[in-house]
Write a protein that holds these residues in place. Structure first.
Motif, short mmCIF file in Angstrom:
data_model
loop_
_atom_site.label_atom_id
_atom_site.label_comp_id
_atom_site.label_asym_id
_atom_site.label_seq_id
_atom_site.Cartn_x
_atom_site.Cartn_y
_atom_site.Cartn_z
N ARG A 98 0.80 -1.23 0.00
CA ARG A 98 0.00 0.00 0.00
C ARG A 98 0.83 1.27 0.00
O ARG A 98 0.33 2.34 -0.36
N ALA A 99 2.09 1.20 0.45
CA ALA A 99 2.89 2.42 0.63
C ALA A 99 4.21 2.30 -0.11
O ALA A 99 4.75 1.22 -0.30
N GLU A 100 4.75 3.47 -0.51
CA GLU A 100 6.06 3.50 -1.16
C GLU A 100 7.15 3.03 -0.21
O GLU A 100 8.04 2.28 -0.61
N GLN A 101 7.11 3.48 1.04
CA GLN A 101 8.10 3.11 2.06
C GLN A 101 7.36 2.69 3.33
O GLN A 101 6.36 3.30 3.69
N VAL A 102 7.89 1.67 3.99
CA VAL A 102 7.31 1.18 5.24
C VAL A 102 8.43 1.14 6.28
O VAL A 102 9.53 0.65 6.00
N VAL A 103 8.13 1.64 7.47
CA VAL A 103 9.07 1.59 8.60
C VAL A 103 8.35 0.92 9.76
O VAL A 103 7.22 1.29 10.09
N VAL A 104 9.00 -0.08 10.35
CA VAL A 104 8.49 -0.69 11.57
C VAL A 104 9.48 -0.34 12.67
O VAL A 104 10.68 -0.59 12.54
N LEU A 105 8.97 0.26 13.74
CA LEU A 105 9.79 0.62 14.90
C LEU A 105 9.41 -0.31 16.05
O LEU A 105 8.34 -0.17 16.63
N CYS A 106 10.29 -1.27 16.32
CA CYS A 106 10.08 -2.23 17.40
C CYS A 106 10.71 -1.65 18.66
O CYS A 106 11.85 -1.21 18.63
N TYR A 107 9.97 -1.65 19.78
CA TYR A 107 10.48 -0.96 20.96
C TYR A 107 10.46 -1.77 22.25
O TYR A 107 10.72 -1.24 23.30
N SER A 108 10.19 -3.05 22.22
CA SER A 108 10.13 -3.81 23.47
C SER A 108 11.33 -4.74 23.62
O SER A 108 12.08 -4.98 22.68
N SER A 109 11.48 -5.29 24.81
CA SER A 109 12.62 -6.17 25.08
C SER A 109 12.51 -7.49 24.33
O SER A 109 13.51 -8.19 24.16
N SER A 110 11.32 -7.84 23.84
CA SER A 110 11.15 -9.09 23.10
C SER A 110 11.33 -8.91 21.59
O SER A 110 11.02 -9.81 20.81
N CYS A 111 11.84 -7.78 21.18
CA CYS A 111 11.99 -7.46 19.76
C CYS A 111 12.88 -8.47 19.03
O CYS A 111 12.57 -8.87 17.91
N GLU A 112 13.96 -8.88 19.66
CA GLU A 112 14.89 -9.80 18.99
C GLU A 112 14.24 -11.15 18.71
O GLU A 112 14.45 -11.75 17.65
#
Length: 180
Positions: A98-112
């Motif tokens: 749907r979008a030209e660019q997508v950014v996902v910002l993961c911010y929790s300790s379980s991100c890895e």
């Protein structure tokens, strides 16, 4: 009876010397009843780091078909889609289509753990950037949250700082996947 959003106000000054973006933004932030200070401040950070003409907070948690922040051009097309947390691969696939660019910002300790499970499914998306905000940093940003805030975001030579009149938080993002 449904709970209503809590309204936060932020005067955000941006000095992004890396992108040559400078400006003052009067933000009205509708905080969903289930949203934490940590998540709300991650939204503000995402806004600050991608500020440009057409950027706006969306309905977010109030509408699952929208990202947290987006940029639309004058034709109404989504040029930037910013999601927070740990969205599933189906949501990210839809966003990338749907979008030209997508950014996902993961911010929790379980991100890895989330990234190890999902990374292989997302390598083909050349318009996707996945960033990790360390848990200590997102918690430090959460401590800055107030109903009425004055924030400054300064970016220079890849270093990011979020400041208030009384506190300063350095922000170091790890890039898990970069758009081509």
């Amino acid at each position: 009876m449904a709970l209503k959003a809590t309204i936060y106000k932020a005067d955000l000054q941006i000095a992004d010397m890396d992108r040559h973006v400078y400006g003052d933004h009067a933000l009205t932030i509708a905080r969903h009843p289930s949203e934490t200070d940590e998540r709300m401040m991650a939204r503000v950070l995402a806004y600050a780091l991608h500020a440009q003409e057409g950027i706006a907070f969306t309905k977010g948690l109030f509408d699952v078909d929208e990202p947290e922040v987006w940029v639309k051009n004058l034709a109404g097309e989504i040029t930037l889609w910013i999601d927070l947390g740990q969205p599933d691969d189906a949501r990210i696939r839809r966003a990338c289509s749907r979008a030209e660019q997508v950014v996902v910002l993961c911010y929790s300790s379980s991100c890895e753990v989330w990234w190890k499970q999902i990374a292989g499914k997302l390598t083909r998306f050349t318009n996707l950037t996945v960033l990790q905000l360390p848990a200590e940093t997102s918690q430090a940003l959460a401590a800055l949250a107030e109903r009425s805030m004055r924030l400054q975001c300064m970016v220079q030579d890849g270093e990011i700082w979020i400041n208030t009149d009384t506190a300063s938080v350095p922000v170091k993002l790890a890039t898990l996947q970069a758009a081509a």
